[in-house]
Design an enzyme around this catalytic site. Structure first.
Site, mmCIF file in Angstrom:
data_model
loop_
_atom_site.group_PDB
_atom_site.id
_atom_site.type_symbol
_atom_site.label_atom_id
_atom_site.label_comp_id
_atom_site.label_asym_id
_atom_site.label_seq_id
_atom_site.Cartn_x
_atom_site.Cartn_y
_atom_site.Cartn_z
ATOM 1 N N ARG A 171 0.826 -1.206 0.000
ATOM 2 C CA ARG A 171 0.000 0.000 0.000
ATOM 3 C C ARG A 171 0.861 1.256 0.000
ATOM 4 O O ARG A 171 0.399 2.339 -0.384
ATOM 5 C CB ARG A 171 -0.923 -0.009 1.230
ATOM 6 C CG ARG A 171 -2.089 0.935 1.114
ATOM 7 C CD ARG A 171 -3.212 0.532 2.024
ATOM 8 N NE ARG A 171 -2.940 0.827 3.428
ATOM 9 C CZ ARG A 171 -3.761 0.508 4.423
ATOM 10 N NH1 ARG A 171 -4.880 -0.150 4.173
ATOM 11 N NH2 ARG A 171 -3.469 0.812 5.665
ATOM 12 N N LYS A 186 11.417 0.285 6.272
ATOM 13 C CA LYS A 186 11.711 -0.302 7.577
ATOM 14 C C LYS A 186 10.489 -1.110 7.998
ATOM 15 O O LYS A 186 9.511 -0.572 8.512
ATOM 16 C CB LYS A 186 12.012 0.802 8.587
ATOM 17 C CG LYS A 186 12.858 0.366 9.795
ATOM 18 C CD LYS A 186 12.151 -0.588 10.722
ATOM 19 C CE LYS A 186 11.010 0.077 11.467
ATOM 20 N NZ LYS A 186 10.308 -0.909 12.380
ATOM 21 N N GLU A 262 -1.004 6.774 9.102
ATOM 22 C CA GLU A 262 -2.181 5.918 9.307
ATOM 23 C C GLU A 262 -2.023 5.354 10.701
ATOM 24 O O GLU A 262 -1.235 4.437 10.929
ATOM 25 C CB GLU A 262 -2.228 4.837 8.227
ATOM 26 C CG GLU A 262 -3.617 4.242 8.037
ATOM 27 C CD GLU A 262 -3.879 3.079 8.984
ATOM 28 O OE1 GLU A 262 -4.529 3.324 10.038
ATOM 29 O OE2 GLU A 262 -3.440 1.975 8.692
ATOM 30 N N CYS A 296 -6.218 -1.902 12.825
ATOM 31 C CA CYS A 296 -6.650 -0.561 13.240
ATOM 32 C C CYS A 296 -8.105 -0.311 12.885
ATOM 33 O O CYS A 296 -8.747 0.555 13.484
ATOM 34 C CB CYS A 296 -5.760 0.490 12.594
ATOM 35 S SG CYS A 296 -5.676 0.370 10.785
ATOM 36 N N GLU A 393 -7.210 0.979 22.082
ATOM 37 C CA GLU A 393 -7.343 0.040 20.976
ATOM 38 C C GLU A 393 -7.029 -1.367 21.485
ATOM 39 O O GLU A 393 -5.954 -1.618 22.032
ATOM 40 C CB GLU A 393 -6.371 0.440 19.861
ATOM 41 C CG GLU A 393 -6.677 -0.160 18.522
ATOM 42 C CD GLU A 393 -5.866 0.476 17.409
ATOM 43 O OE1 GLU A 393 -6.277 0.360 16.246
ATOM 44 O OE2 GLU A 393 -4.819 1.095 17.703
#
Length: 489
Positions: A171, A186, A262, A296, A393
């Site tokens: 992506r 990385k 993101e 996520c 989260e």
């Protein structure tokens, strides 16, 4: 007959396990290596080169040197390289999927789905490479012309997470390559093997030396900080936690880097009183359990209307309890291990905190015995607002359910978070659907569906969930800048 174990051993053995810089595989400058673990067993799969700051500098040297030549390559040629890499990934789906499962833990069917999804980013951006357009028009005074052209931003640092070892790479690499940017990549230290294989496939597809430089490392800050401060770097793209994203943004500010972030999410999953419960439960299983909940965009908070909450909870718990937990390579297992012991213990701590505060444990809730970092699919009812998992989260297979009484209350609860990545809404009323989707403070909404990921759609969030968009027609814009030429007549 070749067994999964034999295939796994062979797939790992075939990998290049060094750094990839300037088109060559080389050991780390300090000779260091680090282990890659199988989260289903806790066993070491292999060791890979552990990049140092000197290796990071060498990677940027390579990317900077290759940038002018790569920017001059015709868009069609760049697109064809990505297309060939896409085809190679599809041909080798089983091998790539097995590597994903071995190093990340998800089931083989899910890993195969990730290969299809991740490869499609290369195909999509290979097609977008030839569609980058400028503009020619008459100036407002009529005495000149306005010419705008799109140019590659320049060398880009791409930092990816462990939860989707292929898709998070493609992506970013897809649009960078399509736009004409060279890269230093990385990957996450937990999952470097898929990245190593992708570097090999892109090279075999014709990607020139220096365009992709890969530096796995256990010293992420030490390797990336000097790169972010280097004037030759012009772009930073990061997927990961909001906490780390904030730190990177502060560092990028000194060099005024173009950034794409993101970051974390706290996705509300709203089930209205008029929702089709069959559809809502199906959507919940996808939104919660895809990628083991380690995503996520996973549903993090289930907000269910009080008139249907008991029925929804019963159905969801039945579906979650029926899932088989086991190694991802086991064909009968639907739920593999979490990425490591730290994440498993964190999920367990969130559940224990909610129960201690009054939440009802409907199913799951206890890690299983034996090796591997497994946590069972879990449903919690009557979760109080003070519970940590309503704000943090979860990144695991836990579905906390809270009730609401009105649309306004649901929206207030959904938006009461610093995050704004995605929200899910289930209703059969068109007017309610429009009103509530427009009121949700998220970059994406799943309306009557639990899956929002699509290479043709702009992926990204608002608020503390990030900056910029990946995928879709706008995804390549993150790697392009606009130059305006005032033309005198």
């Amino acid at each position: 007959m070749t067994t999964i174990t034999d295939a796994a051993t062979a797939a790992v053995a075939r990998l290049d396990k060094d750094l990839f810089i300037g088109g060559e595989w080389r050991p780390a400058s300090g000779g260091g290596r680090f282990p890659v673990e199988n989260p289903a067993t806790g066993e070491i799969l292999c060791e890979v080169a552990d990049a140092t700051p000197e290796d990071g500098a060498a990677a940027l040297d390579s990317a900077a040197a290759a940038q002018p030549g790569w920017a001059a390559v015709p868009p069609r040629e760049r697109g064809e390289i990505l297309r060939r890499a896409y085809e190679a990934l599809i041909r080798r789906t089983d091998e790539v999927a097995l590597l994903i499962t071995l190093e990340m833990g998800k089931s083989l069917p899910e890993s195969r789905a990730e290969v299809a999804y991740g490869a499609d980013y290369l195909r999509w951006f290979g097609e977008e490479a030839v569609r980058v357009a400028g503009e020619w028009k008459t100036g407002s005074a009529g005495d000149g012309r306005i010419l705008t052209v799109r140019r590659p931003v320049g060398p880009a640092l791409l930092i990816t997470p462990w939860n989707a070892p292929l898709a998070m790479l493609t992506r970013k690499i897809g649009p960078a390559v399509a736009a004409g940017c060279t890269t230093v990549v990385k990957p996450a230290a937990q999952t470097p093997l898929t990245a190593l294989l992708l570097a090999r496939l892109l090279t075999e597809a014709g990607l020139p030396p220096g365009v992709l430089n890969l530096v796995p490392t256990t010293a992420a800050g030490a390797v990336t900080e000097p790169l972010i401060a280097d004037r030759r770097l012009r772009k930073l793209s990061f997927t990961g936690s909001t906490e780390v994203g904030r730190t990177l943004l502060r560092r990028a500010a000194d060099n005024v880097l173009r950034t794409s972030m993101e970051l974390g999410g706290n996705a509300p999953f709203i089930v209205c009183a008029d929702a089709d419960l069959d559809s809502a439960v199906d959507g919940a299983m996808v939104a919660k359990m895809r990628n083991l909940g380690e995503a996520c965009i996973a549903a993090n908070r289930f907000l269910v209307h009080e008139t249907v909450a008991d029925e929804f909870t019963r159905r969801l718990a039945a579906r979650m309890s029926a899932l088989t937990v086991g190694p991802g390579t086991d064909g009968s297992a639907a739920v593999g291990p979490l990425i490591d012991a730290r994440q498993r213990d964190r999920v367990a701590g969130l559940v224990d905190d909610a129960v201690a505060r009054g939440a009802q444990l409907v199913c799951g809730g206890r890690p299983g015995p034996g090796a591997g970092y497994f946590y069972p699919p879990t449903v919690l009812a009557d979760v109080p607002a003070a519970a940590r998992l309503t704000r943090e989260e979860i990144f695991g297979p836990v579905a906390p359910i809270t009730t609401f009484g009105s649309d306004e209350q649901a929206l207030a609860m959904a938006n009461d978070t610093e995050f704004g990545l995605v929200g899910y809404l289930f209703t059969r009323d068109l007017g309610r659907a429009v009103r509530m989707t427009e009121a949700l403070e998220t970059g994406m909404v799943g309306l009557n569906r639990g899956l929002v990921s699509d290479v043709a759609a702009p992926f990204g969030g608002i608020k503390q969930s990030g900056l910029g968009r990946e995928g879709g027609a706008t995804g390549i814009d993150e790697y392009l800048e606009t130059q305006y030429v005032a033309v005198g007549l």
